[in-house]
Motif scaffolding. Structure first.
Motif, PDB file in Angstrom:
ATOM      1  N   ASP A  68       0.812  -1.218   0.000  1.00  0.00           N
ATOM      2  CA  ASP A  68       0.000   0.000   0.000  1.00  0.00           C
ATOM      3  C   ASP A  68       0.848   1.271   0.000  1.00  0.00           C
ATOM      4  OD1 ASP A  68      -2.343  -1.527   0.123  1.00  0.00           O
ATOM      5  OD2 ASP A  68      -2.231  -1.646   2.317  1.00  0.00           O
ATOM      6  N   CYS A  69       2.146   1.125   0.298  1.00  0.00           N
ATOM      7  CA  CYS A  69       3.048   2.286   0.334  1.00  0.00           C
ATOM      8  C   CYS A  69       4.363   1.911  -0.344  1.00  0.00           C
ATOM      9  CB  CYS A  69       3.277   2.737   1.765  1.00  0.00           C
ATOM     10  SG  CYS A  69       4.308   4.221   1.909  1.00  0.00           S
ATOM     11  N   ALA A  74       7.428   9.483  -0.638  1.00  0.00           N
ATOM     12  CA  ALA A  74       6.430  10.309  -1.310  1.00  0.00           C
ATOM     13  C   ALA A  74       5.249  10.653  -0.415  1.00  0.00           C
ATOM     14  CB  ALA A  74       5.930   9.597  -2.576  1.00  0.00           C
ATOM     15  N   VAL A  75       5.225  10.127   0.812  1.00  0.00           N
ATOM     16  CA  VAL A  75       4.089  10.373   1.704  1.00  0.00           C
ATOM     17  C   VAL A  75       4.581  10.990   3.014  1.00  0.00           C
ATOM     18  CG1 VAL A  75       2.779   8.472   0.699  1.00  0.00           C
ATOM     19  CG2 VAL A  75       4.196   8.052   2.716  1.00  0.00           C
ATOM     20  N   ASP A  76       3.662  11.631   3.720  1.00  0.00           N
ATOM     21  CA  ASP A  76       4.001  12.243   5.006  1.00  0.00           C
ATOM     22  C   ASP A  76       4.477  11.179   5.994  1.00  0.00           C
ATOM     23  OD1 ASP A  76       3.113  14.606   3.918  1.00  0.00           O
ATOM     24  OD2 ASP A  76       1.191  14.615   4.993  1.00  0.00           O
ATOM     25  N   CYS A 140       5.356  16.191   4.617  1.00  0.00           N
ATOM     26  CA  CYS A 140       5.615  16.601   5.999  1.00  0.00           C
ATOM     27  C   CYS A 140       6.505  15.576   6.692  1.00  0.00           C
ATOM     28  CB  CYS A 140       4.302  16.740   6.763  1.00  0.00           C
ATOM     29  SG  CYS A 140       3.300  18.146   6.228  1.00  0.00           S
ATOM     30  N   VAL A 141       7.542  16.067   7.371  1.00  0.00           N
ATOM     31  CA  VAL A 141       8.447  15.195   8.118  1.00  0.00           C
ATOM     32  C   VAL A 141       8.574  15.721   9.543  1.00  0.00           C
ATOM     33  CG1 VAL A 141       9.751  14.553   6.054  1.00  0.00           C
ATOM     34  CG2 VAL A 141      10.524  16.483   7.436  1.00  0.00           C
ATOM     35  N   PHE A 142       8.869  14.810  10.459  1.00  0.00           N
ATOM     36  CA  PHE A 142       9.106  15.176  11.848  1.00  0.00           C
ATOM     37  C   PHE A 142      10.561  15.583  12.042  1.00  0.00           C
ATOM     38  CE2 PHE A 142       5.285  12.658  12.434  1.00  0.00           C
ATOM     39  CZ  PHE A 142       4.629  13.317  13.463  1.00  0.00           C
TER      40      PHE A 142
END
Length: 232
Positions: A68-69, A74-76, A140-142
């Protein structure tokens, strides 16, 4: 174990009494957390040092690769799992925010830095002081702010006074790698490849630099203990 000691991944797992297969480890066998960092060019996460090496800005970790990923970059970065539980990002973020609100002491974090495959350096104990999210590469990244603690004896109770500005500079990753290659991964005095340590030739406390390979060498435990802070 002291800051700048060199350790294998196997021994690192033994020290922490757990299999360290991920970079962020909030719950360990002790009262501290563990993060694995890499400051080398091309590292998968954008970790970097600030304040002359006294602060580590550590990037959170991506969604695990799955059907699914297929492209985690490419995703938060996730705060929670699909089951609604906090991820490692979420656990560290919650601890940092609770500290900022004055509801808990700063989480103590042991930081290990990857020098090359199978070779790690222990960077010491840090206090988790802040966390936030920012946009990087369209996602978005932490980010986590970890401040290096001065005291090297880990059974000393944490307090704000344990941060010492005179002894808190880390040796940059590029310098560590250069010294490792130059000294052939062995003690410069006896050739031992066991219990190695990145040593300041002129101690940092006496004005020696951490930012040049000319002042850093590999010593085994025996010769490092013999030298201590004396100038040879």
């Amino acid at each position: 174990m002291k800051r700048n000691d060199i350790i294998s991944h196997h021994d690192m797992c033994g020290r922490e009494s757990m299999s360290l297969q991920r970079g962020m480890n909030f719950r360990t066998a002790g009262a501290h957390a563990v993060v694995l960092s890499s400051l080398r060019p091309g590292a998968p996460y954008d970790d970097h040092l600030e304040e002359n090496g006294r602060v580590l800005i550590y990037e959170g970790h991506d969604e695990p690769r799955s059907k699914d990923c297929p492209n985690p970059k490419a995703v938060d970065q996730p705060l929670e799992t699909k089951w609604g539980r906090l991820t490692q990002n979420g656990l560290f973020h919650e601890a940092a925010q609770e500290f900022k609100r004055g509801n808990r002491e700063a989480l103590r974090v042991r930081v290990y830095e990857k020098i090359k495959a199978g070779i790690w350096a222990y960077n010491g104990v840090f206090a988790l002081e802040d966390s936030w999210m920012e946009t990087a590469g369209g996602r978005c990244v932490f980010k986590f702010k970890l401040k290096l603690l001065e005291n090297l004896e880990e059974d000393v109770e944490f307090s704000a006074s344990s941060i010492n500005e005179d002894h808190a500079r880390l040796i940059p990753a590029a310098i560590k790698l250069t010294v490792w290659k130059r000294d052939l991964g062995q003690c410069v005095l006896c050739g031992s490849k066991e219990n190695l340590h990145f040593d300041h030739i002129l101690p940092y406390s006496k004005g020696g630099a951490s930012t040049t390979e000319k002042n850093i060498q590999l010593l085994c435990m025996k010769h490092n203990l013999r030298k201590h802070a004396n100038i040879e």
